[in-house]
Design a protein around this motif. Structure first.
Motif, mmCIF file in Angstrom:
data_model
loop_
_atom_site.group_PDB
_atom_site.id
_atom_site.type_symbol
_atom_site.label_atom_id
_atom_site.label_comp_id
_atom_site.label_asym_id
_atom_site.label_seq_id
_atom_site.Cartn_x
_atom_site.Cartn_y
_atom_site.Cartn_z
ATOM 1 N N ALA A 92 0.828 -1.204 0.000
ATOM 2 C CA ALA A 92 0.000 0.000 0.000
ATOM 3 C C ALA A 92 0.867 1.260 0.000
ATOM 4 C CB ALA A 92 -0.906 0.002 1.223
ATOM 5 N N PRO A 93 0.439 2.281 -0.716
ATOM 6 C CA PRO A 93 1.140 3.570 -0.603
ATOM 7 C C PRO A 93 1.070 4.057 0.846
ATOM 8 C CG PRO A 93 -0.444 3.603 -2.420
ATOM 9 C CD PRO A 93 -0.683 2.335 -1.653
ATOM 10 N N LYS A 94 2.109 4.715 1.310
ATOM 11 C CA LYS A 94 2.143 5.181 2.704
ATOM 12 C C LYS A 94 0.952 6.064 3.039
ATOM 13 C CE LYS A 94 7.035 4.690 3.483
ATOM 14 N NZ LYS A 94 8.238 5.209 4.085
ATOM 15 N N SER A 95 0.447 6.791 2.072
ATOM 16 C CA SER A 95 -0.682 7.695 2.315
ATOM 17 C C SER A 95 -2.002 6.948 2.523
ATOM 18 C CB SER A 95 -0.829 8.679 1.159
ATOM 19 O OG SER A 95 -1.096 7.981 -0.045
ATOM 20 N N LEU A 119 -7.804 3.257 7.005
ATOM 21 C CA LEU A 119 -7.427 3.075 5.603
ATOM 22 C C LEU A 119 -8.056 4.168 4.751
ATOM 23 C CD1 LEU A 119 -7.799 -0.807 5.328
ATOM 24 C CD2 LEU A 119 -5.876 0.554 6.167
ATOM 25 N N SER A 120 -7.517 4.383 3.575
ATOM 26 C CA SER A 120 -8.005 5.453 2.701
ATOM 27 C C SER A 120 -9.467 5.261 2.303
ATOM 28 C CB SER A 120 -7.124 5.563 1.456
ATOM 29 O OG SER A 120 -7.170 4.356 0.727
ATOM 30 N N SER A 159 4.474 -6.820 9.091
ATOM 31 C CA SER A 159 5.097 -6.690 7.778
ATOM 32 C C SER A 159 6.574 -7.062 7.911
ATOM 33 C CB SER A 159 4.974 -5.241 7.288
ATOM 34 O OG SER A 159 5.621 -5.077 6.049
ATOM 35 N N HIS A 160 7.109 -7.670 6.875
ATOM 36 C CA HIS A 160 8.513 -8.070 6.891
ATOM 37 C C HIS A 160 9.380 -7.076 6.134
ATOM 38 C CE1 HIS A 160 7.599 -11.922 8.761
ATOM 39 N NE2 HIS A 160 6.516 -11.917 8.005
ATOM 40 N N ASP A 161 8.868 -5.888 5.923
ATOM 41 C CA ASP A 161 9.642 -4.791 5.350
ATOM 42 C C ASP A 161 9.105 -3.493 5.961
ATOM 43 O OD1 ASP A 161 7.277 -4.151 3.919
ATOM 44 O OD2 ASP A 161 7.975 -5.160 2.117
ATOM 45 N N GLU A 162 9.480 -2.367 5.423
ATOM 46 C CA GLU A 162 9.084 -1.085 6.017
ATOM 47 C C GLU A 162 7.765 -0.529 5.475
ATOM 48 O OE1 GLU A 162 12.040 0.020 2.705
ATOM 49 O OE2 GLU A 162 11.777 -1.639 4.082
ATOM 50 N N TYR A 163 7.006 -1.344 4.770
ATOM 51 C CA TYR A 163 5.772 -0.888 4.133
ATOM 52 C C TYR A 163 4.526 -1.544 4.727
ATOM 53 C CZ TYR A 163 9.120 0.691 0.687
ATOM 54 O OH TYR A 163 10.187 1.301 0.080
ATOM 55 N N PHE A 164 3.415 -0.838 4.587
ATOM 56 C CA PHE A 164 2.115 -1.423 4.866
ATOM 57 C C PHE A 164 1.720 -2.254 3.650
ATOM 58 C CE2 PHE A 164 1.881 2.263 7.691
ATOM 59 C CZ PHE A 164 1.304 1.713 8.831
ATOM 60 N N HIS A 165 0.989 -3.337 3.889
ATOM 61 C CA HIS A 165 0.460 -4.179 2.809
ATOM 62 C C HIS A 165 -0.990 -4.454 3.158
ATOM 63 C CE1 HIS A 165 4.443 -5.210 1.060
ATOM 64 N NE2 HIS A 165 4.819 -4.891 2.295
ATOM 65 N N GLU A 166 -1.872 -4.229 2.200
ATOM 66 C CA GLU A 166 -3.295 -4.465 2.402
ATOM 67 C C GLU A 166 -3.711 -5.710 1.633
ATOM 68 O OE1 GLU A 166 -5.923 -0.998 2.058
ATOM 69 O OE2 GLU A 166 -4.108 0.231 1.981
ATOM 70 N N CYS A 167 -4.627 -6.455 2.199
ATOM 71 C CA CYS A 167 -5.184 -7.635 1.535
ATOM 72 C C CYS A 167 -6.699 -7.454 1.497
ATOM 73 C CB CYS A 167 -4.825 -8.904 2.286
ATOM 74 S SG CYS A 167 -3.046 -9.143 2.457
ATOM 75 N N LYS A 168 -7.207 -7.271 0.290
ATOM 76 C CA LYS A 168 -8.637 -7.027 0.074
ATOM 77 C C LYS A 168 -9.136 -7.948 -1.022
ATOM 78 C CE LYS A 168 -8.451 -2.263 1.526
ATOM 79 N NZ LYS A 168 -9.359 -1.158 1.584
ATOM 80 N N PRO A 169 -10.423 -8.243 -1.038
ATOM 81 C CA PRO A 169 -10.952 -9.157 -2.061
ATOM 82 C C PRO A 169 -10.537 -8.753 -3.475
ATOM 83 C CG PRO A 169 -12.664 -8.586 -0.472
ATOM 84 C CD PRO A 169 -11.479 -7.704 -0.174
ATOM 85 N N GLY A 170 -9.850 -9.672 -4.143
ATOM 86 C CA GLY A 170 -9.399 -9.429 -5.509
ATOM 87 C C GLY A 170 -8.337 -8.354 -5.640
ATOM 88 N N GLY A 171 -7.757 -7.920 -4.517
ATOM 89 C CA GLY A 171 -6.757 -6.858 -4.564
ATOM 90 C C GLY A 171 -7.352 -5.500 -4.898
ATOM 91 N N ASP A 172 -8.668 -5.361 -4.713
ATOM 92 C CA ASP A 172 -9.376 -4.128 -5.032
ATOM 93 C C ASP A 172 -9.135 -3.088 -3.938
ATOM 94 O OD1 ASP A 172 -11.119 -2.080 -5.701
ATOM 95 O OD2 ASP A 172 -12.929 -3.301 -5.536
ATOM 96 N N ALA A 173 -8.301 -2.100 -4.229
ATOM 97 C CA ALA A 173 -7.945 -1.077 -3.248
ATOM 98 C C ALA A 173 -9.154 -0.277 -2.778
ATOM 99 C CB ALA A 173 -6.890 -0.139 -3.837
ATOM 100 N N ASN A 174 -10.245 -0.290 -3.529
ATOM 101 C CA ASN A 174 -11.449 0.466 -3.152
ATOM 102 C C ASN A 174 -12.418 -0.330 -2.280
ATOM 103 O OD1 ASN A 174 -10.746 2.831 -4.602
ATOM 104 N ND2 ASN A 174 -11.258 1.753 -6.483
#
Length: 98
Positions: free
Chosen positions: A39-42, A53-54, A69-84
């Motif tokens: 996910a973008p930091k914003s 979340l946005s 997270s195993h790095d410095e970023y947020f990661h989101e998991c949503k149905p089908g990867g749909d950010a909305n």
């Protein structure tokens, strides 16, 4: 008969996770190969009540969907990867201070 065999095959094969851009695996409980993304930091804000979340979804700090997270970023998991999507399966959160 063929359709029945195919349906059974899908129930026997475990769901496979996929990798974050940094190379670590998302949990299969969070991702079916297309649900997770960096996910973008914003997109994620820390609030008094949890991660906002946005999309407006609030995930409380105590929620079982929060993963490390195993790095410095947020990661989101949503149905089908749909950010909305208004519903998240998991949220990977970086360690504080990263």
């Amino acid at each position: 008969m063929l359709a029945t065999g195919l349906a059974l095959a899908f129930h026997v094969i475990p769901a496979a996770a996929h990798q974050a851009p940094a190379g670590w695996q998302y949990d299969s409980s969070c991702c079916s190969g297309v649900d997770c993304y960096q996910a973008p930091k914003s997109d994620v804000k820390e609030t008094k009540y949890g991660y906002q979340l946005s999309t407006g979804e609030l995930i409380p700090y105590s929620d079982h969907r929060i993963k490390r997270s195993h790095d410095e970023y947020f990661h989101e998991c949503k149905p089908g990867g749909d950010a909305n999507s208004q519903r998240s399966f998991c949220l990977y959160v970086p360690d504080r201070g990263m």
